[in-house]
Write a protein that holds these residues in place. Structure first.
Motif, PDB file in Angstrom:
ATOM      1  N   TYR A 148      -8.020  13.329 -10.817  1.00 31.72           N
ATOM      2  CA  TYR A 148      -8.789  11.368 -11.215  1.00 31.72           C
ATOM      3  C   TYR A 148      -9.230  12.161 -12.321  1.00 31.72           C
ATOM      4  O   TYR A 148      -9.692  10.723 -13.363  1.00 31.72           O
ATOM      5  N   ASP A 168      -0.020  -3.627  -8.827  1.00 36.32           N
ATOM      6  CA  ASP A 168      -1.159  -2.073  -9.386  1.00 36.32           C
ATOM      7  C   ASP A 168      -1.938  -2.863 -10.719  1.00 36.32           C
ATOM      8  O   ASP A 168      -3.418  -2.994 -10.582  1.00 36.32           O
ATOM      9  N   ASN A 216       0.757  -1.226  -0.363  1.00 37.01           N
ATOM     10  CA  ASN A 216      -0.150  -0.216  -0.267  1.00 37.01           C
ATOM     11  C   ASN A 216       1.257   1.119   0.325  1.00 37.01           C
ATOM     12  O   ASN A 216       0.635   2.093   0.470  1.00 37.01           O
ATOM     13  N   SER A 232     -12.601   8.363  -5.621  1.00 32.41           N
ATOM     14  CA  SER A 232     -11.920   6.918  -5.762  1.00 32.41           C
ATOM     15  C   SER A 232     -13.574   6.782  -5.243  1.00 32.41           C
ATOM     16  O   SER A 232     -14.600   5.787  -5.973  1.00 32.41           O
ATOM     17  N   LEU A 241      -8.546   8.532  -2.404  1.00 37.94           N
ATOM     18  CA  LEU A 241      -9.179   7.586  -2.079  1.00 37.94           C
ATOM     19  C   LEU A 241     -10.697   8.120  -2.140  1.00 37.94           C
ATOM     20  O   LEU A 241     -11.375   7.141  -1.943  1.00 37.94           O
ATOM     21  N   LYS A 295      -5.959  -4.168 -10.266  1.00 44.48           N
ATOM     22  CA  LYS A 295      -6.284  -3.495 -11.483  1.00 44.48           C
ATOM     23  C   LYS A 295      -6.941  -3.933 -12.472  1.00 44.48           C
ATOM     24  O   LYS A 295      -8.260  -3.840 -12.847  1.00 44.48           O
ATOM     25  N   TYR A 348     -12.025   0.871 -10.008  1.00 44.94           N
ATOM     26  CA  TYR A 348     -10.978   1.974  -9.454  1.00 44.94           C
ATOM     27  C   TYR A 348     -10.965   2.272  -7.952  1.00 44.94           C
ATOM     28  O   TYR A 348     -10.533   1.588  -6.868  1.00 44.94           O
ATOM     29  N   ASN A 382      -3.224  11.364   0.095  1.00 49.42           N
ATOM     30  CA  ASN A 382      -4.158  10.253  -0.292  1.00 49.42           C
ATOM     31  C   ASN A 382      -5.429   9.979  -0.349  1.00 49.42           C
ATOM     32  O   ASN A 382      -5.258   9.338  -0.675  1.00 49.42           O
ATOM     33  N   SER A 442      -8.571   0.320  -5.471  1.00 45.79           N
ATOM     34  CA  SER A 442      -8.153   1.354  -4.636  1.00 45.79           C
ATOM     35  C   SER A 442      -8.823   0.058  -2.729  1.00 45.79           C
ATOM     36  O   SER A 442      -7.582   0.564  -1.658  1.00 45.79           O
TER      37      SER A 442
END
Length: 305
Positions: A210, A254, A105, A140, A137, A258, A241, A133, A245
């Motif tokens: 984003y 990653d 993470n 998202s 999030l 995804k 996403y 960060n 996430s």
């Protein structure tokens, strides 16, 4: 107390740098070469068919803008402590990205940024990175909920909302529970200490970022001749996403996380599996690998404070 000579410290720092870089580049190489889901023959055929200098330049520009807005976010947040130049913000963001490439993470990213500052400021830097960060999030979650609703996954949204509500109740019930060294009460107090002007700018930059990386994903699908309505494609990307996430992962994996989530959603829409895997890999390469390669330079020249 055992003391370490200046030369020994320099050697230790150099070894740590080499370990970070060696680990980062090994994981990148391993995923690109030994991933059996990547059909390079099909990719080369599709690339030769649709290659366009303007198209490639545009996708690279979006990658630059993605990291640029992240750098602006960091510069803005650190101004709460003291002003830093755009170059210093770039150095810290890219260097920390490389350092956090193979930590769960992105924990190494928190430590990486803190190393650019005096030890007395380390806790504040970790807190600012948490804010940096955290807003991504939250976005998202917000966009992902709308995406799931648009796609007709109402039950998933209800489960997600109940999960968020449960976490909030748990968080406020356990006020001493710590996140990156901060309790819930500490976080709320510290967040309120930051001027609203900084929060507003951080939110604006986060929304821009984003929209940039989600549309880069969208244009990659167009480049691979995926013909789906705009809102269906964007809703699916936002759903991917959101769920990706929420899963614990490493930066170097990653694309795999995804990609796995994307395979489910895009598979339901009839998109070919190899296209989904390649787009996830390309997106990872453009937004993680290339910045990490540049960040490796800042890791090499880094001098700890």
């Amino acid at each position: 107390m055992l003391s370490i000579s200046h030369k020994a410290k320099q050697l230790l720092v150099l070894l740590i740098k080499l370990l970070i870089l060696g680990g980062a580049f090994y994981f990148i190489y391993d995923q690109l070469v030994h991933n059996d889901k990547l059909n390079w023959v099909l990719f080369i055929e599709k690339f030769n068919k649709n290659k366009s200098f303007l198209g490639i330049s545009f996708l690279l520009l979006l990658s630059v803008l993605n990291r640029f807005f992240e750098i602006l976010k960091w510069q803005n947040l650190v101004s709460y402590l003291h002003k830093i130049s755009l170059f210093d913000a770039t150095k810290q963001v890219l260097g920390a990205l490389t350092a956090g490439l193979f930590t769960p993470n992105g924990i190494g990213e928190y430590a990486g940024k803190a190393l650019f500052y005096e030890k007395s400021q380390a806790k504040n830097i970790v807190f600012l990175n948490l804010i940096c960060n955290g807003i991504q999030l939250i976005l998202s979650v917000v966009f992902g909920i709308f995406g799931l609703l648009y796609l007709g996954y109402g039950k998933w949204v209800l489960l997600l909302l109940f999960g968020i509500l449960g976490l909030l109740i748990l968080g406020f019930g356990l006020k001493k529970l710590k996140i990156k060294g901060y309790s819930i009460t500490d976080l709320i107090l510290k967040i309120n200490e930051i001027p609203k002007s900084i929060h507003r700018k951080n939110n604006y930059l986060a929304v821009c970022r984003y929209l940039i990386f989600s549309h880069q994903y969208y244009f990659l699908f167009l480049a691979f001749d995926v013909q789906l309505p705009y809102f269906t494609l964007m809703a699916t990307i936002s759903a991917v996403y959101l769920l990706a996430s929420s899963l614990p992962t490493f930066q170097f994996l990653d694309f795999a996380v995804k990609g796995s989530v994307a395979l489910y959603f895009f598979g339901m829409l009839g998109v070919n599996e190899w296209i989904v895997v390649f787009i996830s890999t390309l997106f990872w390469f453009l937004n993680i690998v290339l910045p990490a390669v540049i960040g490796s330079y800042f890791v090499l020249v880094f001098k700890p404070k």
